[in-house]
Design a protein around this motif. Structure first.
Motif, PDB file in Angstrom:
ATOM      1  N   CYS A 124       0.826  -1.210   0.000  1.00 17.55           N
ATOM      2  CA  CYS A 124       0.000   0.000   0.000  1.00 17.55           C
ATOM      3  C   CYS A 124       0.856   1.253   0.000  1.00 17.55           C
ATOM      4  N   ILE A 139      -3.987  -7.550   1.374  1.00 16.96           N
ATOM      5  CA  ILE A 139      -3.674  -6.846   0.138  1.00 16.96           C
ATOM      6  C   ILE A 139      -2.486  -7.553  -0.488  1.00 16.96           C
ATOM      7  N   VAL A 174      -3.310   0.788  -4.127  1.00 19.96           N
ATOM      8  CA  VAL A 174      -4.029   0.890  -2.849  1.00 19.96           C
ATOM      9  C   VAL A 174      -3.418   1.992  -1.996  1.00 19.96           C
ATOM     10  N   TRP A 221      -3.487   3.378   1.813  1.00 14.72           N
ATOM     11  CA  TRP A 221      -3.892   3.013   3.174  1.00 14.72           C
ATOM     12  C   TRP A 221      -3.885   4.289   3.990  1.00 14.72           C
TER      13      TRP A 221
END
Lengths: 614, 614
Positions: A219, A337, A363, A365
């Motif tokens: 992430c 993930i 992604v 986070w």
């Protein structure tokens, strides 16, 4: 993360008036003369805009010119010949007689607010931070897509330190000796050195949590400029890769799925900015086939996004996102993930847990913060006073609890203010409030109590006043008076309001301004006496009171603000966008960033965002 | 690397007039009201300047608005179903009937000039480059110290390609099949694909040499934006490190010694920009003790720096550097570079070799270029025609020698133009020049010869004309006439002038403009016929002639230009600096970068350069 000043409203109309003509995004008609003419008008508006806004920038930033003009060389820290402490050398800046040494750790909102508030000759100031710049964190989401440039949200800390003739050392604090009053600092690869202090300000912030789901290493975070840069590169790399003839349709769809974990202000603003970037810029440069594949998702663990704001705003945000095609998934928990997928669970209507897996190319986070190693170490040295696992506990003068002489302060995300509990004094307070012969408080008596209690303890004032408004609500038995039980509930409410200061830039800034002023007062008080910190210092300054100036969020050609007490602002037009921008614009720490932001916004309006993969 | 346009002079006075008031760097007096007033005046000048320059930017950039306004989606390359060639799939963009496929490799000066010159509907254009942006290389040295921003010297190639409705693929060419007429391209980690072409333009540039001294891995290069960024970070890291109390004086001196290997334009301009940065900005933020330790050195292997320019300019540059405190070491050869030191040799007056070692904290290697792997591979496929080890040999129509149908072009740093040798035709030419009965050419006869030869072969025109001026010099025996031997020397001179095109942005740009026009002509010529490339194409277009517009160098608050033939300009005042800037400003490839550069320069003037280590 969000800050909003009432003064922003003053600047907004001027900016809008100036930028208005150009701000109307051009309709995308055929090329030719009409386009050129519209473009020329934009440039005209731009010239008018810069002139108007430059004046405003000067007005707001004139204080900084003092620092800009001085050619005095910067002071520096030197090793004290022969001095050693627990195995490491000791360093100090050149001392000025009668001044205390003030060491500031960090260069974030809190530290910078202290430095900007301090009198120029009150202390021998030393600032220690691992980065030599301050970041205007609320605009980081904008920087990730190039709406503003990285340098426009940064200000070099040496410029800020210069005003107070302070020294700056690019290093991290790794240890502190509270008895000998010195901090051990380290610059990676260049050894460690002790820096003695008379007063220490800890404003080192918090760090992103590294747990909560498996595979967080895949992430992005969004705490620093480096994070923002790698996000920008990742987004552009995914687009260029999706454009290759060798990339399959499924792979294109995966590469163009952007997932944001966390529906707080940062997550929502990032999603909004990303959507703007896709809708306003990338669509002009990427083929039709790719456009339909782009997907932006927000995965939120709570019921609603922006759950810390008023529910009207949460709903407004969700409607906005729905209209823009941003998918919001609520009540979902991210499980794991991987490089190419994300798994999360939701709870179905019948209470059963449902697993989902989505392919993703990116992604973010953006949920949760935790203690840095240094703040944890500081807390461990004061086991009796520091029991909070998430922050350093400070008293209502921002002094770290457990440090006897009150020489260590903490503020911002790394600190939590512990106010004296009113509930603990319920007997005394209740007796003072009601008439001698009754055990009930009438509305008039209560009003008198609120006035005297608010005057005696300003931090609680606004919460006490709100009790007056909600008097009937707390009067559970509708007797028209308040009994001891009801009074206890009231005090408990005030106590809860006092302790729950959110981890916002706004809070850190107010704490910094407060601490700067407190330190100025303490310095003046003993201008001629020998420097000495005592626990009695507290009496000289009032306690810190936080006053929320509203929480602001950008939602993609729309913005919302929560002023507390149910007062909200929601706008889904250009006015809202520019109101949001002007609010941040007035909050800038320097004239330079104000100028740069203005240029960035104009540039974005006229030329769009840059899509170079750099 | 340096380019200079005569048109620059038109823009310069306006810019200077507008910026003049603010350009006078403020004297560094005490803080206070006077400073504020001067600052306000600066801001006033800034507002006037932006307005004036915005008009000029619009005037210069109005052509680009065509591309800006169109909302047509970008075309893309798709795999041809079932098509395979030598183990890899084949991809193509959607074809337009009657148009040839033009594949352009690279996104530098040459490729971009072609793309900007091409008619919008002449070809199905596909551009392939490993980076999706063009870099304005002459301003890279400025970007390293933050005088201009990285994004101000970059233009996204997708914006440029958009004008010709072309497709862009972010990939490198790794192979070419000259018979099947297709290039194999690769995006790291995403497989390879063949792209068929009717005409191929190779503009992939050259790469820095990786030999010449031991330890080149410890050096910085300055070819890309990423190089510029790592240089900037390195400089700031050294300063921050030098400021640590734990850093010894020797180590400080080492960290603050910046060595430039190579006294060409890039090296000299980098040294000048670095010196400006130190003198104008860093000195305000770093202590007195550190200032005296900063050292900038240029190590040059030849007699003089800027040896490709007029000797008057070399001397001027060395005087300027001497005045600024930049050390220039000539006739020196770098032996080896380690992480902390650099060894070089010089030759003493008695001819003996002397070794020197200097501690350094930073080395820039800016000397020499060599073939990229792809251009080497292309040359290896044409062993008979391609014998040059340093570049692809092209004919005077920029067609790669050895490709029979003339479908492959090369230009810029990766190509060298081979003109037909005049000396080879000496008999025929000599006979045409002199009167039938003599074996001597009189001055009048020679003038007639120059006129006819220049008309017959434009690329040689300016060199032939210069022979007229130097007639007496070539007339070695001072007979007033030219005999066959003297005539041979003249032709040899012209030949040498024709072949020695330097690796300059200016050359690549002129080649690109020429090739773009030639391609336009060829497309019009067969608008209705079926696409077909033949060797006979050459007859339709004139040969390429290079016309030097002067070579420009910035020397730190001074600038010099060499217009050839001994015509030089040298200025050591602000006018020179702004002349230099406006020359580059008019050369920008887009309105956007023009706008950004203007803002950067104004920003630098008002706020100085940013010193954040980012």
């Amino acid at each position: 993360m969000m800050r909003f000043a009432r003064t922003a409203a003053v600047a907004a109309p001027g900016i809008r008036a100036a930028l208005g003509a150009g701000a109307r995004r051009m309709s995308t008609g055929p090329a030719g003369g009409a386009g050129s003419w519209r473009f020329a008008r934009r440039l005209g508006a731009w010239a008018a805009g810069t002139t108007a806004v430059a004046g405003a920038a000067y007005y707001l930033g004139r204080n900084e010119i003092e620092a800009f003009d001085t050619a005095e060389p910067a002071p520096e820290l030197r090793l004290l010949a022969g001095a050693q402490h627990r195995g490491y050398p000791v360093a100090e800046m050149e001392r000025t007689a009668g001044r205390e040494r003030l060491v500031v750790l960090g260069a974030g909102w809190g530290a910078v607010a202290v430095l900007k508030t301090l009198d120029t000759d009150a202390y021998d100031v030393m600032v220690i931070s691992p980065e030599n710049y301050f970041i205007f964190t609320p605009l980081l989401p904008s920087a990730t897509v190039g709406t503003v440039e990285f340098r426009s949200v940064m200000e070099c800390i040496r410029r800020i330190v210069k005003r107070v003739r302070g020294a700056f050392v690019e290093a991290s604090a790794v240890d502190v000796d509270l008895e000998a009053k010195c901090v051990l600092v380290e610059h990676a690869g260049a050894g460690r050195v002790w820096v003695p202090y008379d007063r220490l300000v800890v404003g080192v912030g918090a760090q992103s949590i590294t747990h909560g789901a498996a595979g967080l290493e895949h992430c992005h975070r969004l705490k620093t400029v480096l994070d923002a840069r790698s996000i920008r590169q990742h987004i552009m790399a995914n687009f260029e890769r999706a454009m290759l003839p060798t990339t399959s349709a499924d792979e294109k769809r995966r590469l163009l799925t952007f997932v944001v974990c966390g529906g707080g202000p940062t997550g929502c603003e990032f999603a909004a900015e990303l959507h703007d970037f896709l809708a306003e810029d990338l669509r002009h440069f990427f083929p039709q086939s790719v456009r339909g594949m782009v997907k932006v998702m927000i995965i939120q663990s709570r019921d609603h996004v922006l759950n810390m704001m008023d529910s009207a705003i949460s709903e407004f945000a969700e409607r906005q996102f729905d209209r823009s095609g941003i998918t919001v998934i609520t009540n979902a928990r991210v499980q794991s993930i991987s490089e190419t997928a994300l798994r999360y669970t939701t709870r179905a209507a019948d209470g059963s847990l449902q697993e989902h897996e989505i392919p993703q190319g990116f992604v973010l986070w953006s949920t949760g913060v935790s203690l840095t190693p240094f703040t944890r170490l500081l807390c461990d040295k004061l086991p009796d006073a520091q029991k909070n696992r998430h922050a350093i506990t400070v008293d209502d003068r921002l002094r770290v609890k457990g440090v006897a002489d009150g020489s260590v302060y903490a503020l911002g995300d790394c600190a939590t203010v512990e106010y004296p509990q009113m509930l603990a004094r319920i007997g005394e307070l209740f007796d003072s409030a009601h008439a001698k012969d009754t055990r009930e408080i009438t509305r008039d008596e209560f009003a008198k109590f609120v006035r005297s209690a608010a005057a005696a303890y300003p931090p609680a004032a606004s919460h006490l006043h709100s009790l007056m408004r909600d008097f009937d609500e707390f009067d559970v038995d509708s007797s028209g008076t308040i009994d001891r039980g009801e009074f206890g509930a009231m005090l408990q409410y005030v106590d809860s309001k006092l302790t729950a200061l959110p981890a916002l830039a706004q809070v850190a800034n107010q704490e910094g301004v407060y601490l700067g002023r407190a330190l100025n007062t303490l310095a003046t008080r003993r201008a001629d006496a020998a420097p000495a910190v005592t626990a009695a210092d507290a009496a000289a300054v009032p306690p810190f009171s936080y006053r929320s100036r509203g929480t602001l969020a950008y939602l993609g050609r729309a913005a919302a603000a929560d002023f507390g007490e149910g007062n909200t602002y929601k706008g889904s037009n250009l006015a809202a966008k520019y109101l949001w921008r002007s609010a941040y614009w007035t909050q800038q720490v320097s004239l330079r960033t104000r100028f740069l932001l203005m240029i960035d916004w104009i540039k974005e309006m006229v030329f769009g965002r840059d899509i170079s993969r750099f």
